[in-house]
Design an enzyme around this catalytic site. Structure first.
Site, PDB file in Angstrom:
ATOM      1  N   ARG A  34       0.810  -1.236   0.000  1.00 12.94           N
ATOM      2  CA  ARG A  34       0.000   0.000   0.000  1.00 12.94           C
ATOM      3  C   ARG A  34       0.836   1.277   0.000  1.00 12.94           C
ATOM      4  NH1 ARG A  34      -3.012  -2.964   3.774  1.00 12.94           N
ATOM      5  NH2 ARG A  34      -4.808  -3.943   2.796  1.00 12.94           N
ATOM      6  N   LYS A  88       4.090  11.649 -10.955  1.00 16.19           N
ATOM      7  CA  LYS A  88       3.238  10.818 -11.806  1.00 16.19           C
ATOM      8  C   LYS A  88       3.939   9.492 -12.054  1.00 16.19           C
ATOM      9  CE  LYS A  88       0.815  14.016 -14.877  1.00 16.19           C
ATOM     10  NZ  LYS A  88       0.579  14.216 -16.323  1.00 16.19           N
ATOM     11  N   GLU A  97      11.736  17.635 -24.617  1.00 19.86           N
ATOM     12  CA  GLU A  97      10.981  18.090 -23.434  1.00 19.86           C
ATOM     13  C   GLU A  97      11.494  19.460 -22.968  1.00 19.86           C
ATOM     14  OE1 GLU A  97       8.268  16.519 -22.347  1.00 19.86           O
ATOM     15  OE2 GLU A  97       8.541  14.350 -22.476  1.00 19.86           O
ATOM     16  N   LYS A 130       9.856  22.822 -14.663  1.00 20.50           N
ATOM     17  CA  LYS A 130       8.970  21.690 -14.341  1.00 20.50           C
ATOM     18  C   LYS A 130       8.554  21.752 -12.868  1.00 20.50           C
ATOM     19  CE  LYS A 130       7.123  17.447 -14.357  1.00 20.50           C
ATOM     20  NZ  LYS A 130       6.801  16.254 -15.109  1.00 20.50           N
ATOM     21  N   GLU A 138      -2.538  18.455 -11.361  1.00 19.92           N
ATOM     22  CA  GLU A 138      -2.859  18.742 -12.753  1.00 19.92           C
ATOM     23  C   GLU A 138      -4.326  19.106 -12.963  1.00 19.92           C
ATOM     24  OE1 GLU A 138      -0.699  16.320 -15.754  1.00 19.92           O
ATOM     25  OE2 GLU A 138      -2.566  16.400 -16.870  1.00 19.92           O
ATOM     26  N   ARG A 150      -0.602  22.918 -14.558  1.00 23.71           N
ATOM     27  CA  ARG A 150       0.288  21.789 -14.870  1.00 23.71           C
ATOM     28  C   ARG A 150      -0.100  21.109 -16.178  1.00 23.71           C
ATOM     29  NH1 ARG A 150       2.387  16.688 -11.026  1.00 23.71           N
ATOM     30  NH2 ARG A 150       3.547  15.697 -12.710  1.00 23.71           N
ATOM     31  N   ASN A 184       1.492  19.076 -20.880  1.00 25.62           N
ATOM     32  CA  ASN A 184       1.020  18.105 -21.875  1.00 25.62           C
ATOM     33  C   ASN A 184       1.082  18.650 -23.295  1.00 25.62           C
ATOM     34  OD1 ASN A 184       0.387  16.051 -20.024  1.00 25.62           O
ATOM     35  ND2 ASN A 184      -1.488  17.138 -19.463  1.00 25.62           N
ATOM     36  N   HIS A 193       1.709  16.428 -26.282  1.00 21.97           N
ATOM     37  CA  HIS A 193       1.587  15.044 -25.821  1.00 21.97           C
ATOM     38  C   HIS A 193       0.308  14.347 -26.266  1.00 21.97           C
ATOM     39  CE1 HIS A 193       5.127  15.894 -23.514  1.00 21.97           C
ATOM     40  NE2 HIS A 193       5.137  14.692 -22.983  1.00 21.97           N
ATOM     41  N   HIS A 244       1.511  11.233 -27.859  1.00 21.92           N
ATOM     42  CA  HIS A 244       1.208   9.883 -27.364  1.00 21.92           C
ATOM     43  C   HIS A 244       0.565   9.031 -28.447  1.00 21.92           C
ATOM     44  CE1 HIS A 244       1.187  10.928 -22.771  1.00 21.92           C
ATOM     45  NE2 HIS A 244       2.395  10.678 -23.227  1.00 21.92           N
ATOM     46  N   HIS A 258       9.801   8.446 -26.962  1.00 21.85           N
ATOM     47  CA  HIS A 258       8.818   9.377 -26.397  1.00 21.85           C
ATOM     48  C   HIS A 258       9.135  10.826 -26.811  1.00 21.85           C
ATOM     49  CE1 HIS A 258       5.951  11.137 -23.632  1.00 21.85           C
ATOM     50  NE2 HIS A 258       6.916  11.897 -23.163  1.00 21.85           N
TER      51      HIS A 258
HETATM   52  N1  LIG Z   1       6.026  10.734 -15.106  1.00 18.46           N
HETATM   53  C1  LIG Z   1       6.153  11.794 -15.868  1.00 18.46           C
HETATM   54  O1  LIG Z   1       5.810  12.917 -15.469  1.00 18.46           O
HETATM   55  C2  LIG Z   1       6.737  11.632 -17.246  1.00 18.46           C
HETATM   56  C3  LIG Z   1       7.126  12.763 -17.973  1.00 18.46           C
HETATM   57  C4  LIG Z   1       7.719  12.581 -19.220  1.00 18.46           C
HETATM   58  C5  LIG Z   1       7.917  11.297 -19.716  1.00 18.46           C
HETATM   59  N2  LIG Z   1       7.516  10.217 -18.986  1.00 18.46           N
HETATM   60  C6  LIG Z   1       7.736   8.855 -19.475  1.00 18.46           C
HETATM   61  O2  LIG Z   1       9.118   8.632 -19.636  1.00 18.46           O
HETATM   62  C7  LIG Z   1       9.305   7.597 -20.580  1.00 18.46           C
HETATM   63  C8  LIG Z   1      10.450   7.947 -21.507  1.00 18.46           C
HETATM   64  O3  LIG Z   1      11.614   8.054 -20.744  1.00 18.46           O
HETATM   65  P1  LIG Z   1      13.071   7.903 -21.394  1.00 18.46           P
HETATM   66  O4  LIG Z   1      13.110   8.632 -22.667  1.00 18.46           O
HETATM   67  O5  LIG Z   1      14.031   8.242 -20.324  1.00 18.46           O
HETATM   68  O6  LIG Z   1      13.108   6.367 -21.816  1.00 18.46           O
HETATM   69  P2  LIG Z   1      13.806   5.073 -21.196  1.00 18.46           P
HETATM   70  O7  LIG Z   1      13.622   4.977 -19.749  1.00 18.46           O
HETATM   71  O8  LIG Z   1      13.321   3.940 -22.027  1.00 18.46           O
HETATM   72  O9  LIG Z   1      15.366   5.293 -21.480  1.00 18.46           O
HETATM   73  C9  LIG Z   1      15.822   5.348 -22.790  1.00 18.46           C
HETATM   74  C10 LIG Z   1      16.888   4.287 -23.082  1.00 18.46           C
HETATM   75  O10 LIG Z   1      18.121   4.733 -22.566  1.00 18.46           O
HETATM   76  C11 LIG Z   1      18.727   3.727 -21.783  1.00 18.46           C
HETATM   77  N3  LIG Z   1      19.475   4.429 -20.749  1.00 18.46           N
HETATM   78  C12 LIG Z   1      18.957   5.070 -19.683  1.00 18.46           C
HETATM   79  N4  LIG Z   1      19.924   5.733 -19.025  1.00 18.46           N
HETATM   80  C13 LIG Z   1      21.078   5.505 -19.690  1.00 18.46           C
HETATM   81  C14 LIG Z   1      22.412   5.925 -19.499  1.00 18.46           C
HETATM   82  N5  LIG Z   1      22.748   6.785 -18.532  1.00 18.46           N
HETATM   83  N6  LIG Z   1      23.336   5.480 -20.372  1.00 18.46           N
HETATM   84  C15 LIG Z   1      22.994   4.651 -21.400  1.00 18.46           C
HETATM   85  N7  LIG Z   1      21.740   4.242 -21.630  1.00 18.46           N
HETATM   86  C16 LIG Z   1      20.793   4.667 -20.787  1.00 18.46           C
HETATM   87  C17 LIG Z   1      17.599   2.870 -21.313  1.00 18.46           C
HETATM   88  O11 LIG Z   1      18.029   1.571 -21.026  1.00 18.46           O
HETATM   89  C18 LIG Z   1      16.635   2.922 -22.494  1.00 18.46           C
HETATM   90  O12 LIG Z   1      17.006   1.960 -23.428  1.00 18.46           O
HETATM   91  C19 LIG Z   1       7.988   7.408 -21.291  1.00 18.46           C
HETATM   92  O13 LIG Z   1       7.384   6.220 -20.837  1.00 18.46           O
HETATM   93  C20 LIG Z   1       7.174   8.598 -20.856  1.00 18.46           C
HETATM   94  O14 LIG Z   1       5.795   8.317 -20.832  1.00 18.46           O
HETATM   95  C21 LIG Z   1       6.948  10.371 -17.763  1.00 18.46           C
HETATM   96 ZN   LIG Z   2       6.773  13.754 -22.087  1.00 18.76          ZN
END
Ligand SMILES: NC(=O)c1ccc[n+]([C@@H]2O[C@H](COP(=O)([O-])OP(=O)(O)OC[C@H]3O[C@@H](n4cnc5c(N)ncnc54)[C@H](O)[C@@H]3O)[C@@H](O)[C@H]2O)c1
Ligand SMILES: [Zn+2]
Length: 376
Positions: free
Chosen positions: A127, A149, A191, A233, A243, A247, A251, A254, A258, A270
């Site tokens: 939980r 999030k 971003e 941010k 949000e 906030r 988006n 997005h 998305h 992404h």
């Molecule tokens: N929660 C939120 O507010 C929020 C905001 C924006 C995006 N997101 C989410 O984030 C995700 C995208 O994140 P991302 O682009 O970081 O993708 P990801 O986590 O898939 O990382 C990208 C790639 O880089 C590799 N990697 C990570 N760190 C590394 C490093 N230091 N050196 C070498 N390789 C490395 C990973 O293994 C992966 O293959 C999406 O799912 C998106 O929906 C969430």
């Molecule tokens: Zn994003």
């Protein structure tokens, strides 16, 4: 003292307890102390993906063990395709098998996929147990790790199952970005452009002027970008944690982003999908009379200069708009879009952050982008 080791802290208020973002080259070394002061847990699950595990997990776990913590490394296969309920179950089961209890904490070491997934595991495990976010991609450092999030994707769309679960702390160490492949660095820059587009025209100009240094991962330029984007941010999250108002501006890009991300079967990263989405949504805003004319081509030029894709052309406009319906932002039949009024100012009118758009307008705007050859 080496100035690059200066620990900058950004405070983020949250209903469940505020937290700090620690930004410094080498900040990873401070993780054990930050864990002790914010979580007080003796046992930790270090959740990561297999790529990051091979590069950085031993150093992180070593520092934690040296401080007397019992650390269990749990790694899952990398990539958006694995941000699923199945991975959530596998990570949760590994924690249960390790006998971790209510007094455990989760450390999310990785990109946004790890942060979202491990955050959701922490939100639901017994939980709810504390999570500390340690972002290792640019995108996670400036956006995904901040704001609480968490969640997973389902076949019906992205982020459809999740929870708000603010971290106890965020440890942002730009040194971790040294191993990040160039395409993921570029995806993170999308971003940052979003932050500028919704909140800070001068920042957008700075990104444009420093594009070459940023694409080459120059340490000074990246640190400056991370600092400014974190401020923006964190500022939005501070004003509106759940949000309901401003906030929503985060988006921007997005809704269509998305949709094309899902339609591409996650071939598009992404950040790449968001780049395409920002251009399309700026064009949509121009069509609706919300966004200043010329904004779509300006944001496209900036993104192209950073090596990001801007064309939604390979996707059928109707399929894209159909896919936007799966998005959480669809309310009462019409899909909500967070648009910009001009480059550097988000919103659709004073104190109005999003607008319901008829499918016909969204389709026409995507078709028009394809038709005139520019900027798509
Ligand atoms: N929660 C939120 O507010 C929020 C905001 C924006 C995006 N997101 C989410 O984030 C995700 C995208 O994140 P991302 O682009 O970081 O993708 P990801 O986590 O898939 O990382 C990208 C790639 O880089 C590799 N990697 C990570 N760190 C590394 C490093 N230091 N050196 C070498 N390789 C490395 C990973 O293994 C992966 O293959 C999406 O799912 C998106 O929906 C969430
Ligand atoms: Zn994003």
């Amino acid at each position: 003292m080496d100035m690059t080791m200066r620990d900058e802290r950004v405070a983020v208020p949250a209903a469940a307890g505020g937290y700090e973002i620690h930004l410094a080259e080498g900040a990873l070394a401070r993780l054990p102390g930050i864990l002790a002061s914010t979580c007080g847990a003796a046992r930790c699950a270090l959740v990561t993906d297999e790529t990051v595990a091979a590069l950085h997990a031993d150093r992180a776990a070593g520092a934690m063990r040296a401080a007397g913590l019992d650390v269990r490394i749990i790694a899952f296969p990398p990539g958006e395709r694995n941000k699923t309920r199945e991975t959530w179950a596998a990570v949760t089961d590994a924690m249960l098998a390790a006998g971790l209890g209510r007094d455990a904490a989760v450390v999310a070491l990785g990109g946004g996929v790890v942060g979202d997934l491990a955050g959701f595991v922490a939100a639901t495990y017994m939980r709810g147990v504390p999570v500390v976010q340690v972002p290792t991609t640019l995108l996670a450092m400036i956006d995904a790790s901040i704001g609480g999030k968490t969640g997973v994707d389902t076949p019906a769309g992205k982020n459809l199952v999740g929870a708000f679960h603010p971290p106890r702390a965020v440890v942002a160490d730009p040194a971790l970005l040294a191993t990040l492949p160039a395409e993921h660095l570029r995806a993170g820059l999308a971003e940052a452009v979003k932050h500028g587009a919704i909140a800070d025209a001068a920042y957008l100009q700075w990104i444009g002027a420093n594009g070459a240094a940023l694409a080459a991962a120059s340490t000074g330029a990246l640190l400056e970008l991370v600092r400014r984007s974190i401020e923006i941010k964190a500022g939005f999250v501070a004003r509106d944690e759940h949000e309901r108002g401003p906030r929503k501006l985060l988006n921007f890009g997005h809704t269509i982003g998305h949709a094309v991300e899902t339609l591409s079967g996650y071939r598009l990263l992404h950040g790449e999908a968001v780049a395409i989405g920002m251009v399309a949504e700026a064009a949509l805003g121009e069509r609706l009379g919300v966004t200043e004319r010329g904004s779509a081509s300006a944001v496209a030029a900036l993104l192209q200069g950073l090596g990001l894709p801007v064309a939604a052309g390979e996707f059928d406009a109707r399929s894209v708009v159909e896919a936007t319906r799966a998005d959480k932002k669809a309310r009462g039949g019409q899909v909500e879009y967070a648009l910009i009024r001009r480059m550097g100012e988000g919103g659709v009118a004073p104190e109005r952050w999003s607008i319901a758009v008829r499918d016909a307008d969204a389709v026409a705007s995507l078709d028009a982008l394809r038709g005139d050859g520019a900027p798509c």
